[in-house]
Design an enzyme around this catalytic site. Structure first.
Site, PDB file in Angstrom:
ATOM      1  N   ASP A  65      -8.155  -1.144  -8.009  1.00 12.85           N
ATOM      2  CA  ASP A  65      -8.493  -1.377  -6.891  1.00 12.85           C
ATOM      3  C   ASP A  65      -7.758  -3.353  -6.995  1.00 12.85           C
ATOM      4  OD1 ASP A  65      -7.362  -1.031  -4.815  1.00 12.85           O
ATOM      5  OD2 ASP A  65      -8.824  -0.471  -3.840  1.00 12.85           O
ATOM      6  N   HIS A  70       1.269  -1.312   0.568  1.00 12.62           N
ATOM      7  CA  HIS A  70      -0.127   0.326  -0.028  1.00 12.62           C
ATOM      8  C   HIS A  70       0.795   1.076  -0.033  1.00 12.62           C
ATOM      9  CE1 HIS A  70      -3.210  -2.691   1.303  1.00 12.62           C
ATOM     10  NE2 HIS A  70      -3.475  -1.830   0.762  1.00 12.62           N
ATOM     11  N   HIS A 107      -6.621   7.488  -2.684  1.00 12.54           N
ATOM     12  CA  HIS A 107      -6.881   5.759  -2.111  1.00 12.54           C
ATOM     13  C   HIS A 107      -6.657   5.673  -0.975  1.00 12.54           C
ATOM     14  CE1 HIS A 107      -5.599   3.122  -5.177  1.00 12.54           C
ATOM     15  NE2 HIS A 107      -6.246   1.976  -3.757  1.00 12.54           N
ATOM     16  N   ASP A 108      -5.961   5.788  -1.045  1.00 11.48           N
ATOM     17  CA  ASP A 108      -4.349   4.563   0.067  1.00 11.48           C
ATOM     18  C   ASP A 108      -3.940   5.717   1.072  1.00 11.48           C
ATOM     19  OD1 ASP A 108      -5.527   2.309   0.129  1.00 11.48           O
ATOM     20  OD2 ASP A 108      -4.795   0.864  -1.075  1.00 11.48           O
ATOM     21  N   GLN A 124      -4.032 -17.411  -3.692  1.00 11.59           N
ATOM     22  CA  GLN A 124      -4.250 -16.116  -5.409  1.00 11.59           C
ATOM     23  C   GLN A 124      -5.284 -17.020  -5.932  1.00 11.59           C
ATOM     24  OE1 GLN A 124      -2.568 -13.229  -5.792  1.00 11.59           O
ATOM     25  NE2 GLN A 124      -1.899 -13.814  -3.560  1.00 11.59           N
ATOM     26  N   HIS A 164       1.848   1.565  -6.184  1.00 11.79           N
ATOM     27  CA  HIS A 164       0.303   0.886  -6.134  1.00 11.79           C
ATOM     28  C   HIS A 164      -0.933   1.890  -6.327  1.00 11.79           C
ATOM     29  CE1 HIS A 164      -3.481  -0.843  -5.144  1.00 11.79           C
ATOM     30  NE2 HIS A 164      -4.023   0.073  -4.218  1.00 11.79           N
ATOM     31  N   PHE A 189      -8.565 -16.548  -4.335  1.00 12.28           N
ATOM     32  CA  PHE A 189      -8.676 -14.776  -3.542  1.00 12.28           C
ATOM     33  C   PHE A 189      -9.514 -14.635  -5.967  1.00 12.28           C
ATOM     34  CE2 PHE A 189      -6.773 -10.898  -5.136  1.00 12.28           C
ATOM     35  CZ  PHE A 189      -7.210  -9.928  -4.997  1.00 12.28           C
TER      36      PHE A 189
END
Length: 631
Positions: free
Chosen positions: A497, A339, A379-380, A548, A343, A551
Site C-alpha cells: 500500500d 483511491h 482494501h479501499d 514526497q 490503486h 514522506f
C-alpha cells in the site's frame, strides 16, 4: 506463471554496483546535522548469507534518542552494535526489547568469565557468548576483574530498570512504538522549523501516520451535523444498513466461457503482453488499466488467482469469481483520483510479487495467500476520496457507525463481505466453516493494518520481531504462531500500500499527481465548508516535492528498510529505486528565497517573528499515558 521470474532477485541486487549510493547523512533540508556512518561507527552491513552489502542511507530510527533511558557503556551508541561473532545479526539494533536481550547476553558472558563456572549451555549459545574456560578469570588482572564486574553490574541494573517499566498488559513491542513515535516527533519538529512547506509536511505526517487522540469540540461537530442535515433536507438512512452497497443489474457482459483475463477486451494480445510481466515489480499498471477496459482489478485478481491455482484448490467457480470481482470493482469510485480500482489492482499485484520472493514462497499456506489477495483487492472499496479525519470532523454516518476508529477501513470490510452475500458472488462457498472463519479473520486483520494512523505501531512490532529473532538466533521466517504469520502479512500488505515511491519514476510521479489532486479536492471541500484546510490539502500552498521527500524519509524508508531486513537480500533493488526517487524529488525542490521569507511573520510592532510549528503527539509510554508536545 514462472514463479522464479522476479524483478528483484538476490543475485541481481548484489551485482548491481554503480547504482549504489553512499548516503551518509539523514538530511531532508541539506542542513548537514546528521552524523556520517563512519562517525557512528557503522560497519559495512552484511546479509544473512555473509555477503557484504554497500552502505545505504539509514532511516531516522538509527539516530540518537536522547530522551530514551541512558544505555550502559556497551550500548552507548545510537543502538546496540552487535558483535561479529553473534549469528544472524549484522548491524545495529534499535528496538528496546532486543537491546535488553543483547545486554543480558553480555551479562551472561561476563558472569561466566568472572566466576569461571562451566558453561553447560548449548553449543550455539557457547559460540555466541564466547569462550568459557576456567582460565578466563585467571587471565584478568585485578583491575580488569574489577572493571568487568562493575560493567556487568551496570548493565544488569539497566536491564532491570527497563524491565520494570514494561506494563504487563502491553506487548514488549509497544516499547519500540513509544520510542519511534518520540523520535519521529522530534524529527518533525526540526523539519517544521526549516520552512513553511516543512511545517505543512510535518503536520501532514503527524495527522496521517500517528495514531493520536484528537481534541474534539462536540459543539462544533454537532453544528456541522445539524447544518448538513438541514442542507440535505432528507432523513438519514438507518445505520444498521451498510451504506454504499448497491446491486448491479449487469454483472457480466459475456456469455459462456470466462475470457482469459476475466473480462472482454478489444485487444487480448496486447493485454497478454503486459500480463506476462505480472511477476515484475513496477509493472505499468496504468497501461494495464487502459488495455483492460478500465477493469484492471478484475483482470489482475482473476489472473493471479487462476495462475496460483486457487480456483481449483478452493473450488471457486470462474464465473463466480468474475462476478464478485466486477461487483467489487464497480464499488470503487471512478471519480476518485487515487483511491480507485487502479490503486487496488496495483496493491494486489505488489503483494503477489512480495509473496513470490524466495524468502516467502514456501512460508504461507494457500488459504493465507487467498486471504492476502482478497484483502488487497477490497482494501479501499467504496473509498470516497476523503480521509478518516475529514469524516470524523464532519460527523459523518461512517464515523458514527465505527466510533471514529479506522472508519474507512472498517467500511471497506463491511462492503466487501456484504458483496459476498449477493447472488452469484460467494467465492468462498465451498470452504469449510473453519476455513471461512479463518479467512475472514485474516482479511479483517490485514485491511485494518492499512489504516495509516497505525503505521508506527506496525513498524515497531515488525522491527521488534526482526531484531528479537536475530538476537535469539531464530530463523526470521520460521513463523509458527498465528500472530507472527499475521504480523508479516499485515506488513506485507502495508508495504504494498506504501509502494509508490519504490516504483520506476514515471509511474511514481503519476501516483504522486493523483494523490495530491485527491487531497486538493478535499481541501477545496473543506474551504467550501468553512473548515480548516487539512495539511497538504491546500492546492495554493502545498509543496509537492517536499511532501514526497518527507514522506519517504519519515514513513516509507523506515518501513521498507525493516522489510528488507526481514528478507535480506531480496529487496535491495527496491531500496535502490526508493533512494533514486528520493534524490529526484530532493533535486526538484525549488531554491528560492520564498521559504526564508515565509518562515517569519510580522508582529504588531512591525518586527519579524519566526513561525514555529507546534503539535502534540499523544502516546502511551511504558509507565503510562503521557503527552509529548513539541514547539
Amino acid at each position: 506463471m514462472n514463479m522464479s521470474c522476479l524483478v528483484i532477485p538476490a543475485v541481481a541486487a548484489l551485482q548491481k554496483e554503480g547504482r549504489r549510493h553512499s548516503w551518509n547523512c539523514f538530511d531532508v533540508e541539506n542542513s548537514g546535522n546528521a552524523a556520517s556512518l563512519a562517525d557512528r561507527g557503522s560497519s559495512s552491513p552484511t546479509d544473512l548469507s555473509g555477503h557484504h552489502l554497500p552502505h545505504r542511507r539509514e532511516s531516522f530510527l538509527y539516530r540518537s534518542d536522547s530522551n530514551f533511558s541512558l544505555l550502559p557503556k556497551s550500548l552507548n551508541r545510537i543502538g546496540s552494535t552487535l558483535a561479529p561473532s553473534e549469528p544472524h545479526v549484522d548491524d545495529q539494533i534499535v528496538t528496546p526489547f532486543a537491546q535488553i536481550l543483547h545486554s543480558l547476553r553480555r551479562v551472561r558472558t561476563h558472569y561466566v568469565r568472572l566466576t569461571s563456572v562451566t558453561d553447560t549451555k548449548s553449543k550455539s549459545c557457547a559460540k555466541e557468548d564466547g569462550p568459557s574456560s576456567s582460565n578466563d578469570a585467571q587471565k584478568l588482572s585485578d583491575g580488569e576483574f574489577q572493571s568487568l564486574a562493575e560493567e556487568t553490574l551496570e548493565e544488569l541494573d539497566w536491564c532491570l530498570e527497563q524491565l520494570e517499566t514494561i506494563q504487563t498488559h502491553r506487548s514488549v513491542s509497544d516499547m519500540a512504538t513509544s520510542k519511534f513515535k518520540r523520535m519521529l516527533n522530534k524529527e518533525l519538529s526540526h523539519f517544521a522549523e526549516s520552512s513553511q512547506a516543512g511545517n505543512q509536511v510535518s503536520k501532514y505526517i503527524c495527522n496521517t501516520f500517528l495514531d493520536k487522540q484528537q481534541d474534539i469540540e462536540l459543539m462544533s461537530v454537532e453544528a456541522v451535523e445539524e447544518e448538513e442535515f438541514k442542507d440535505s433536507g432528507a432523513k438519514r438512512s438507518p445505520m444498521s444498513k451498510i451504506s454504499g452497497v448497491r446491486r448491479l443489474h449487469h454483472t457480466n457482459s459475456f456469455t459462456g466461457a470466462v475470457p482469459r483475463f476475466g473480462i472482454e477486451v478489444n485487444d487480448e494480445r496486447q493485454l497478454a503482453q503486459i500480463m506476462d510481466d505480472i511477476d515484475v515489480w513496477g509493472i505499468d499498471i496504468f497501461r494495464l488499466a487502459q488495455l483492460a477496459n478500465n477493469r484492471p482489478l478484475t483482470a489482475v485478481t482473476y489472473t493471479l488467482c487462476k495462475e496460483r491455482n486457487l480456483l481449483k484448490t478452493f473450488q471457486i467457480p470462474a464465473n463466480t469469481l468474475v462476478t464478485f470481482l466486477v461487483h467489487v470493482e464497480s464499488h470503487y469510485h471512478s471519480d476518485a483520483n487515487y483511491h480507485n480500482s487502479i490503486h487496488a489492482a496495483d496493491v494486489t499485484q505488489c503483494a503477489h510479487v512480495l509473496l513470490n520472493l524466495p524468502g516467502l514462497q514456501s512460508v504461507f499456506s494457500d488459504l493465507e495467500v487467498l486471504a492476502t489477495l482478497f484483502a488487497c483487492t477490497i482494501h479501499d472499496v467504496d473509498h470516497p476520496g476523503l480521509s478518516n479525519q475529514f469524516l470524523i470532523n464532519t460527523g459523518s454516518e461512517l464515523a458514527l457507525m465505527y466510533n471514529d476508529d479506522s472508519v474507512l477501513e472498517n467500511h471497506h470490510l463491511a462492503v466487501a463481505f456484504k458483496l459476498l452475500q449477493e447472488n452469484g458472488c460467494d467465492i468462498i462457498v465451498n470452504l469449510s466453516a473453519k476455513q471461512r472463519q479463518t479467512l475472514r479473520r485474516m482479511v479483517i486483520n490485514m485491511v485494518l493494518a492499512t489504516d495509516m494512523s497505525k503505521h508506527m505501531d506496525h513498524l515497531a512490532h515488525l522491527k521488534t520481531m526482526v531484531e528479537t529473532r536475530k538476537m535469539s538466533g531464530t530463523g526470521l521466517l520460521d513463523l509458527e504462531a498465528y500472530g507472527e504469520r499475521m504480523q508479516v502479512l499485515q506488513n506485507l500488505v502495508h508495504c504494498a500500500d506504501l509502494s509508490n515511491p519504490t516504483k520506476p519514476l514515471d509511474i511514481y510521479r503519476q501516483w504522486t499527481d493523483r494523490i495530491m489532486e485527491e487531497s486538493f479536492k478535499q481541501g477545496d471541500l473543506e474551504r467550501q465548508k468553512g473548515m480548516d484546510v487539512s495539511p497538504m490539502c491546500d492546492r495554493f500552498t502545498a509543496s509537492v516535492e517536499r511532501t514526497q521527500v518527507g514522506f519517504i524519509d519519515y514513513i516509507v524508508h523506515p518501513l521498507w528498510e525493516t522489510w528488507a531486513d526481514l528478507l535480506q537480500p531480496y529487496c535491495q533493488d527496491i531500496l535502490d529505486t526508493l533512494e533514486d526517487n528520493r534524490n529526484w524529488y530532493q533535486n526538484m525542490i525549488p531554491s528560492s528565497p520564498v521559504d526564508d521569507v515565509s518562515t517569519t511573520r510580522k508582529t504588531r510592532d512591525g518586527s519579524k517573528d519566526p513561525i514555529r510549528f507546534s503539535f502534540t503527539v499523544t502516546m502511551e509510554q511504558e509507565q503510562g499515558g503521557s503527552e509529548i508536545g513539541t514547539t
